[in-house]
Design an enzyme around this catalytic site. Structure first.
Site, mmCIF file in Angstrom:
data_model
loop_
_atom_site.group_PDB
_atom_site.id
_atom_site.type_symbol
_atom_site.label_atom_id
_atom_site.label_comp_id
_atom_site.label_asym_id
_atom_site.label_seq_id
_atom_site.Cartn_x
_atom_site.Cartn_y
_atom_site.Cartn_z
ATOM 1 N N HIS A 100 0.767 -0.888 0.295
ATOM 2 C CA HIS A 100 -0.047 0.190 -0.233
ATOM 3 C C HIS A 100 1.210 1.060 0.216
ATOM 4 C CE1 HIS A 100 -3.456 -2.464 1.104
ATOM 5 N NE2 HIS A 100 -3.766 -2.249 0.488
ATOM 6 N N ASP A 172 -7.967 4.536 9.182
ATOM 7 C CA ASP A 172 -9.928 4.835 8.591
ATOM 8 C C ASP A 172 -9.572 3.205 7.786
ATOM 9 O OD1 ASP A 172 -9.819 6.879 9.334
ATOM 10 O OD2 ASP A 172 -9.789 8.178 7.650
ATOM 11 N N GLU A 285 -13.194 13.033 12.581
ATOM 12 C CA GLU A 285 -12.742 13.634 11.591
ATOM 13 C C GLU A 285 -13.431 14.218 10.615
ATOM 14 O OE1 GLU A 285 -11.850 10.893 8.912
ATOM 15 O OE2 GLU A 285 -10.776 8.947 10.484
#
Length: 429
Positions: A100, A172, A285
């Protein structure tokens, strides 16, 4: 004192460790290397090489000489020792969690990529097989030891199944490796309270650039411990991490509210993360969105047909809007009071009237919410595309300038093409 910080997308992480310089090996040297690297499998399979040549960013491709599949930490150490023994002109090694990274950080042209994704499953001596959560009187809480290549979603499911526990701090997106996020920071909406993931680790095992396996903590080899946490992998490869746990809630009240005034939006974010004790939200957030793109925004799956956005209330607001996103955790014992607590917390905020939207869901479903969006994007062919993403810290003293220059100046109303997330964080965390 609250300090509002901004990230401009998901947290995307990789685990990196490089030794020496890239130098192509001839077939005889490759055979010798196979004999020097312990019991792991050194692969030159084209499919393995192809996978290790790319990452989530989709911008860079670099083919390695081979991909190494270790059975555990001992195999990782053996490979790095073999690379180190070849000296300054020797072999370059890079560890890859689940690919990633954004800009090829886990790629290594002409070297060996260590595939960390399955090491714990095949470890013959079971040193890094999955361990059960442990309660430590000295620490005053639970922890679990996990393999560095383990996915956070698998850690969550394991600890929930063995004691109803969960890590305290998250990203997240949960389909990232433990070693990868700990080599960066690991930030989500809980970081204002618990700090990032690197602030919720008790101990690490690290394979250093010389191939030595070192156990470290805040009191044992603290320089290596503090260097590796957030060290971008340059201090070694994390093979084991001791993660702090807490009792997991059962349910989450997930709330969103819209703002047209950025100053009021950030002031409310800072107010929320400065609260103490039980009278606070558990996750804070926010994100930026074009008013006309609200329904089609990538995070709008929250707004279900049973919970629609009433665009009529937003007709006078054009251009940029800001969405505050908060949650309140609860279980059976606190379900009767969650409505009152949420109403009290929302009562102090300055969002646009009529733009509060709520939903209740299981805790695991909330934590794994981005994966559901991923599946939808994969179905549309929109996941395996280049991701020119950027993460930035911006101090509260300059965040209004950032809004004027970037959200309104550079982007204007073109904010529905990708995620722009805003995480408020306490500086001392």
């Amino acid at each position: 004192m609250a300090r509002c910080l901004v990230f401009m997308v998901f947290q995307i992480y990789c685990l990196i460790s490089t030794v020496g310089l890239p130098l192509p090996l001839d077939p005889a040297e490759l055979l010798q290397l196979r004999g020097d690297v312990g019991g792991g499998r050194l692969s030159v399979d084209p499919a393995d090489l192809r996978e290790a040549s790319a990452d989530f960013g989709g911008f860079t491709h670099a083919e390695p000489l081979a991909v190494y599949h270790p059975r555990g930490a001992g195999d990782v150490a053996a490979l790095v020792r073999a690379a180190y023994s070849r000296g300054a002109g020797g072999l370059r090694v890079s560890a890859r969690g689940h690919g990633h990274s954004i800009s090829g950080q886990a790629q290594v042209p002409g070297g060996v990529v260590v595939d960390m994704s399955h090491g714990w499953r095949a470890d013959q001596d079971r040193k890094h097989a999955r361990a059960l959560p442990v309660y430590s009187p000295g620490l005053g809480g639970h922890y679990v030891d996990v393999w560095g290549g383990e996915l956070w979603i698998d850690v969550l499911n394991w600890t929930l199944a063995h004691g109803g526990l969960a890590p305290r701090s998250w990203t997240d997106y949960l389909y990232l490796s433990v070693g990868g996020t700990l080599s960066n920071a690991g930030i989500s909406g809980q970081a204002f309270h618990h700090g990032p993931q690197i602030s919720n680790v008790y101990e690490l095992d690290i394979v250093t650039g010389k191939g030595e396996t070192v156990t470290c903590s805040a009191t044992t080899n603290p320089d290596l411990f503090l260097g590796a946490l957030g060290g971008l992998g340059q201090f070694g490869i994390i093979t084991r991490a001791r993660i702090a746990l807490e009792p997991a809630p059962r349910k989450v009240r997930w709330i969103r509210a819209l703002y047209s005034n950025f100053t009021e939006f950030t002031a409310d974010q800072e107010r929320l993360i400065s609260q103490h004790g039980g009278r606070r939200f558990d996750y804070v957030e926010g994100f930026v969105v074009a008013a006309e793109g609200l329904i089609n925004n990538w995070r709008s799956s929250f707004f279900s047909p049973q919970n629609p956005v009433k665009l009529s209330s937003l007709k006078q607001h054009t251009g940029v809007l800001y969405c505050l996103e908060v949650t309140k955790n609860y279980d059976e014992s606190t379900a009767a009071t969650v409505d009152q607590e949420v109403d009290a917390l929302l009562g102090d905020l300055n969002f646009l009237p009529g733009t509060v939207f709520t939903t209740d869901l299981p805790y695991v479903d909330f934590l794994d919410r981005v994966h559901k969006a991923e599946l939808k994007l994969r179905g549309k062919g929109m996941w395996e595309v280049p991701h020119p993403w950027l993460n930035l810290f911006v101090p509260a003293s300059r965040i209004a300038d950032f809004d004027r220059a970037v959200f309104h100046g550079i982007l204007g109303s073109r904010t529905s093409g990708g995620p722009i997330l805003i995480y408020p964080m306490n500086k001392h965390k």
